[in-house]
Design a protein around this motif. Structure first.
Motif, PDB file in Angstrom:
ATOM      1  N   ALA A 196      83.510 -58.856  25.382  1.00 27.41           N
ATOM      2  CA  ALA A 196      84.059 -57.018  25.597  1.00 27.41           C
ATOM      3  C   ALA A 196      85.156 -57.874  26.522  1.00 27.41           C
ATOM      4  O   ALA A 196      85.700 -58.260  26.946  1.00 27.41           O
ATOM      5  N   THR A 197      86.074 -58.020  26.141  1.00 23.31           N
ATOM      6  CA  THR A 197      88.074 -58.433  26.105  1.00 23.31           C
ATOM      7  C   THR A 197      88.872 -58.228  27.092  1.00 23.31           C
ATOM      8  O   THR A 197      88.737 -59.015  28.625  1.00 23.31           O
ATOM      9  N   GLU A 198      88.954 -56.919  27.940  1.00 22.86           N
ATOM     10  CA  GLU A 198      88.901 -55.666  29.124  1.00 22.86           C
ATOM     11  C   GLU A 198      90.596 -56.874  29.135  1.00 22.86           C
ATOM     12  O   GLU A 198      90.858 -57.729  30.155  1.00 22.86           O
ATOM     13  N   GLY A 199      91.243 -57.199  27.741  1.00 21.79           N
ATOM     14  CA  GLY A 199      92.373 -57.845  28.619  1.00 21.79           C
ATOM     15  C   GLY A 199      92.747 -59.250  28.634  1.00 21.79           C
ATOM     16  O   GLY A 199      93.534 -60.112  28.264  1.00 21.79           O
ATOM     17  N   ARG A 200      91.670 -60.034  28.793  1.00 22.91           N
ATOM     18  CA  ARG A 200      91.059 -61.450  28.742  1.00 22.91           C
ATOM     19  C   ARG A 200      90.995 -62.218  27.003  1.00 22.91           C
ATOM     20  O   ARG A 200      91.253 -61.477  26.114  1.00 22.91           O
ATOM     21  N   ASN A 201      91.330 -63.327  26.984  1.00 22.37           N
ATOM     22  CA  ASN A 201      91.506 -63.796  25.429  1.00 22.37           C
ATOM     23  C   ASN A 201      90.974 -65.085  25.597  1.00 22.37           C
ATOM     24  O   ASN A 201      91.025 -65.882  26.159  1.00 22.37           O
ATOM     25  N   SER A 202      89.511 -65.087  26.010  1.00 18.94           N
ATOM     26  CA  SER A 202      88.958 -65.917  26.532  1.00 18.94           C
ATOM     27  C   SER A 202      86.930 -66.103  25.610  1.00 18.94           C
ATOM     28  O   SER A 202      87.119 -65.234  24.878  1.00 18.94           O
ATOM     29  N   GLU A 203      86.468 -66.935  26.199  1.00 14.04           N
ATOM     30  CA  GLU A 203      85.009 -67.468  25.699  1.00 14.04           C
ATOM     31  C   GLU A 203      84.510 -65.998  25.924  1.00 14.04           C
ATOM     32  O   GLU A 203      84.577 -66.190  27.355  1.00 14.04           O
ATOM     33  N   TYR A 204      83.078 -65.577  25.317  1.00 16.27           N
ATOM     34  CA  TYR A 204      82.404 -65.035  26.532  1.00 16.27           C
ATOM     35  C   TYR A 204      81.929 -66.170  27.950  1.00 16.27           C
ATOM     36  O   TYR A 204      82.069 -66.816  27.776  1.00 16.27           O
ATOM     37  N   PRO A 205      81.035 -65.101  28.919  1.00 22.57           N
ATOM     38  CA  PRO A 205      80.744 -65.800  30.245  1.00 22.57           C
ATOM     39  C   PRO A 205      79.787 -66.441  29.844  1.00 22.57           C
ATOM     40  O   PRO A 205      78.945 -66.200  28.825  1.00 22.57           O
ATOM     41  N   ALA A 206      79.860 -67.718  30.588  1.00 20.72           N
ATOM     42  CA  ALA A 206      79.101 -68.801  30.317  1.00 20.72           C
ATOM     43  C   ALA A 206      77.208 -67.743  30.977  1.00 20.72           C
ATOM     44  O   ALA A 206      76.625 -68.844  30.139  1.00 20.72           O
ATOM     45  N   ASP A 207      77.439 -67.572  32.157  1.00 23.77           N
ATOM     46  CA  ASP A 207      76.149 -66.977  32.251  1.00 23.77           C
ATOM     47  C   ASP A 207      75.125 -66.247  31.477  1.00 23.77           C
ATOM     48  O   ASP A 207      74.040 -65.789  32.164  1.00 23.77           O
ATOM     49  N   LEU A 208      75.829 -65.471  30.692  1.00 26.22           N
ATOM     50  CA  LEU A 208      74.735 -65.119  28.982  1.00 26.22           C
ATOM     51  C   LEU A 208      73.995 -66.140  28.530  1.00 26.22           C
ATOM     52  O   LEU A 208      73.592 -65.859  28.513  1.00 26.22           O
ATOM     53  N   CYS A 209      74.552 -67.028  28.828  1.00 27.90           N
ATOM     54  CA  CYS A 209      73.730 -69.029  28.237  1.00 27.90           C
ATOM     55  C   CYS A 209      73.757 -67.756  26.039  1.00 27.90           C
ATOM     56  O   CYS A 209      72.986 -68.491  26.245  1.00 27.90           O
ATOM     57  N   LEU A 210      74.744 -67.145  26.028  1.00 25.49           N
ATOM     58  CA  LEU A 210      74.935 -67.193  24.594  1.00 25.49           C
ATOM     59  C   LEU A 210      74.859 -67.932  23.489  1.00 25.49           C
ATOM     60  O   LEU A 210      75.728 -68.412  23.532  1.00 25.49           O
ATOM     61  N   LYS A 211      74.366 -68.325  22.644  1.00 21.21           N
ATOM     62  CA  LYS A 211      74.142 -68.734  21.810  1.00 21.21           C
ATOM     63  C   LYS A 211      73.814 -68.491  20.117  1.00 21.21           C
ATOM     64  O   LYS A 211      73.820 -67.047  19.991  1.00 21.21           O
ATOM     65  N   CYS A 212      74.624 -68.904  19.552  1.00 22.76           N
ATOM     66  CA  CYS A 212      75.420 -68.240  17.892  1.00 22.76           C
ATOM     67  C   CYS A 212      74.745 -69.761  16.927  1.00 22.76           C
ATOM     68  O   CYS A 212      75.664 -70.776  17.108  1.00 22.76           O
ATOM     69  N   LEU A 213      73.498 -69.942  16.102  1.00 23.72           N
ATOM     70  CA  LEU A 213      73.443 -70.371  15.348  1.00 23.72           C
ATOM     71  C   LEU A 213      73.260 -70.964  13.810  1.00 23.72           C
ATOM     72  O   LEU A 213      73.836 -68.966  14.026  1.00 23.72           O
ATOM     73  N   SER A 214      73.983 -70.998  12.674  1.00 20.07           N
ATOM     74  CA  SER A 214      74.056 -70.801  11.644  1.00 20.07           C
ATOM     75  C   SER A 214      73.926 -71.819  10.449  1.00 20.07           C
ATOM     76  O   SER A 214      73.630 -72.830  11.141  1.00 20.07           O
ATOM     77  N   CYS A 215      73.525 -71.505   9.616  1.00 21.61           N
ATOM     78  CA  CYS A 215      72.858 -72.285   8.531  1.00 21.61           C
ATOM     79  C   CYS A 215      73.154 -71.330   7.035  1.00 21.61           C
ATOM     80  O   CYS A 215      72.140 -70.538   6.762  1.00 21.61           O
ATOM     81  N   SER A 216      73.659 -72.155   6.509  1.00 19.86           N
ATOM     82  CA  SER A 216      73.532 -71.748   5.065  1.00 19.86           C
ATOM     83  C   SER A 216      74.678 -70.197   4.982  1.00 19.86           C
ATOM     84  O   SER A 216      75.195 -69.789   5.829  1.00 19.86           O
ATOM     85  N   ASP A 217      73.620 -69.390   4.581  1.00 17.55           N
ATOM     86  CA  ASP A 217      74.150 -67.798   5.184  1.00 17.55           C
ATOM     87  C   ASP A 217      73.202 -66.579   6.194  1.00 17.55           C
ATOM     88  O   ASP A 217      73.773 -65.557   5.810  1.00 17.55           O
ATOM     89  N   SER A 218      72.325 -66.817   6.970  1.00 17.69           N
ATOM     90  CA  SER A 218      72.411 -67.125   7.887  1.00 17.69           C
ATOM     91  C   SER A 218      72.606 -67.100   9.227  1.00 17.69           C
ATOM     92  O   SER A 218      73.012 -68.868   9.472  1.00 17.69           O
ATOM     93  N   MET A 219      72.976 -66.369  10.443  1.00 17.51           N
ATOM     94  CA  MET A 219      72.963 -66.965  11.459  1.00 17.51           C
ATOM     95  C   MET A 219      72.029 -66.242  12.323  1.00 17.51           C
ATOM     96  O   MET A 219      71.755 -65.279  12.173  1.00 17.51           O
ATOM     97  N   VAL A 220      72.495 -66.677  13.732  1.00 16.47           N
ATOM     98  CA  VAL A 220      71.126 -67.028  14.795  1.00 16.47           C
ATOM     99  C   VAL A 220      71.694 -66.210  16.155  1.00 16.47           C
ATOM    100  O   VAL A 220      71.848 -67.256  16.411  1.00 16.47           O
ATOM    101  N   VAL A 221      72.097 -64.672  16.576  1.00 14.44           N
ATOM    102  CA  VAL A 221      72.243 -65.284  17.814  1.00 14.44           C
ATOM    103  C   VAL A 221      71.440 -64.829  19.258  1.00 14.44           C
ATOM    104  O   VAL A 221      71.154 -63.858  19.000  1.00 14.44           O
ATOM    105  N   SER A 222      71.493 -65.862  20.213  1.00 12.58           N
ATOM    106  CA  SER A 222      69.993 -65.443  21.134  1.00 12.58           C
ATOM    107  C   SER A 222      71.103 -65.514  22.625  1.00 12.58           C
ATOM    108  O   SER A 222      72.416 -66.171  22.599  1.00 12.58           O
ATOM    109  N   ALA A 223      70.108 -64.935  23.237  1.00 13.97           N
ATOM    110  CA  ALA A 223      70.886 -64.792  24.971  1.00 13.97           C
ATOM    111  C   ALA A 223      68.880 -64.769  26.011  1.00 13.97           C
ATOM    112  O   ALA A 223      68.466 -63.595  24.953  1.00 13.97           O
ATOM    113  N   PRO A 224      68.722 -65.353  26.992  1.00 11.87           N
ATOM    114  CA  PRO A 224      67.298 -65.263  27.193  1.00 11.87           C
ATOM    115  C   PRO A 224      68.023 -63.906  28.160  1.00 11.87           C
ATOM    116  O   PRO A 224      68.535 -63.637  29.077  1.00 11.87           O
TER     117      PRO A 224
END
Length: 288
Positions: free
Chosen positions: A46-74
């Motif tokens: 949610a950019t809210e006027g910023r142009n940056s990466e998502y907050p580090a404290d989310l520990c959000l990860k996105c892994l990809s393999c072939s035609d699949s993606m996995v998004v995760s956060a603790p």
């Protein structure tokens, strides 16, 4: 190794493998992949006027393999966003970018124990998301039972905002609104929501006549999903985008997420326990 409770989205990109093959020899396709992996995936939820990466404290990860993606956060009380919301928003951003490229996404969101690194993920939470995707027939991103329970927990918290990114289909399944018309969820800021929706409409209409019936049926279902968004969020999309005649809306929107305030007819139906059916009389309600 340590397992921890995570929110996990498993996304299968329908027909993506051939596109990747073509990108090896096509600059336009390669550029589109670059935007997806270098801009959309690491972008702020949610950019809210910023142009940056998502907050580090989310520990959000996105892994990809072939035609699949996995998004995760603790799951953590210290994160900027609830993990389920963060994962859901990122899945929607990815689905928007892929639709812009001409692809539908089928997937599921689950909550459960996971061991996750920068390159690997395993655990029952991940497995539940994979099984949820396999059980889906339509190009939808569904919440499994564990994810619905987590959403219910968040809803009971009076301090948690109501996010209008969840819908409910005619079977009572809770889905992500994978084309929710918010400017921050679009692939880039170079085009408006209306421009993107106009492009989506063209893509959907062209695929309704696909020579393979199993493919055209998926696009026919998605046309209904598109129609529902155009009807329900018209004030956010603009009056210039019309519904697709080939399919009537058959998706029910989650009553906890009312649209823009100018939908005054929704006001009586915003109390818990009431759902509005969009392909019925707007004054008619159904007890869930």
């Amino acid at each position: 190794m340590k397992f921890q409770k995570y929110a996990v989205a498993y996304l299968d990109i329908l027909g993506f493998s051939k596109f990747v093959e073509g990108a090896e020899n096509c600059k336009d396709k390669l550029d589109a992949l670059g935007r997806l992996f270098n801009e959309v995936i690491p972008g702020e939820i949610a950019t809210e006027g910023r142009n940056s990466e998502y907050p580090a404290d989310l520990c959000l990860k996105c892994l990809s393999c072939s035609d699949s993606m996995v998004v995760s956060a603790p799951i953590s009380d210290d994160s900027s966003y609830p993990a389920l919301i963060a994962v859901s928003i990122k899945a929607i951003q990815i689905a928007h970018a892929l639709l812009d490229m001409g692809f539908l996404v089928r997937g599921a969101v689950a909550v459960g124990n996971v061991y996750c690194t920068d390159s690997n993920i395993l655990g029952t939470g991940y497995q539940e998301a994979v099984n949820g995707e396999k059980a889906a027939h339509n190009p939808q991103i569904a919440l499994t039972e564990s994810a619905k329970q987590e959403l219910d927990r968040l809803i009971r918290d009076p301090n948690c905002p109501r996010y209008a990114i969840f819908a409910q289909n005619e079977l009572g399944q809770v889905l992500l609104d994978s084309i929710y018309p918010h400017a921050d969820y679009m692939p880039t800021k170079s085009k408006s929501v209306a421009e993107y929706y106009g492009h989506y409409r063209e893509i959907i209409v062209s695929n309704l006549a696909h020579k393979e019936q199993r493919v055209s049926e998926k696009w026919r279902w998605f046309a209904a999903f598109f129609n529902t968004n155009v009807f329900y969020f018209q004030s956010m999309i603009g009056n210039g985008i019309s519904e697709i005649d080939a399919a009537s809306p058959r998706i029910t929107m989650n009553y906890l997420n009312p649209p823009a305030s100018d939908f005054s007819w929704m006001t009586p139906f915003q109390a818990p326990g009431v759902t509005v059916i969009l392909n019925a009389n707007p004054n008619q309600v159904e007890e869930p």
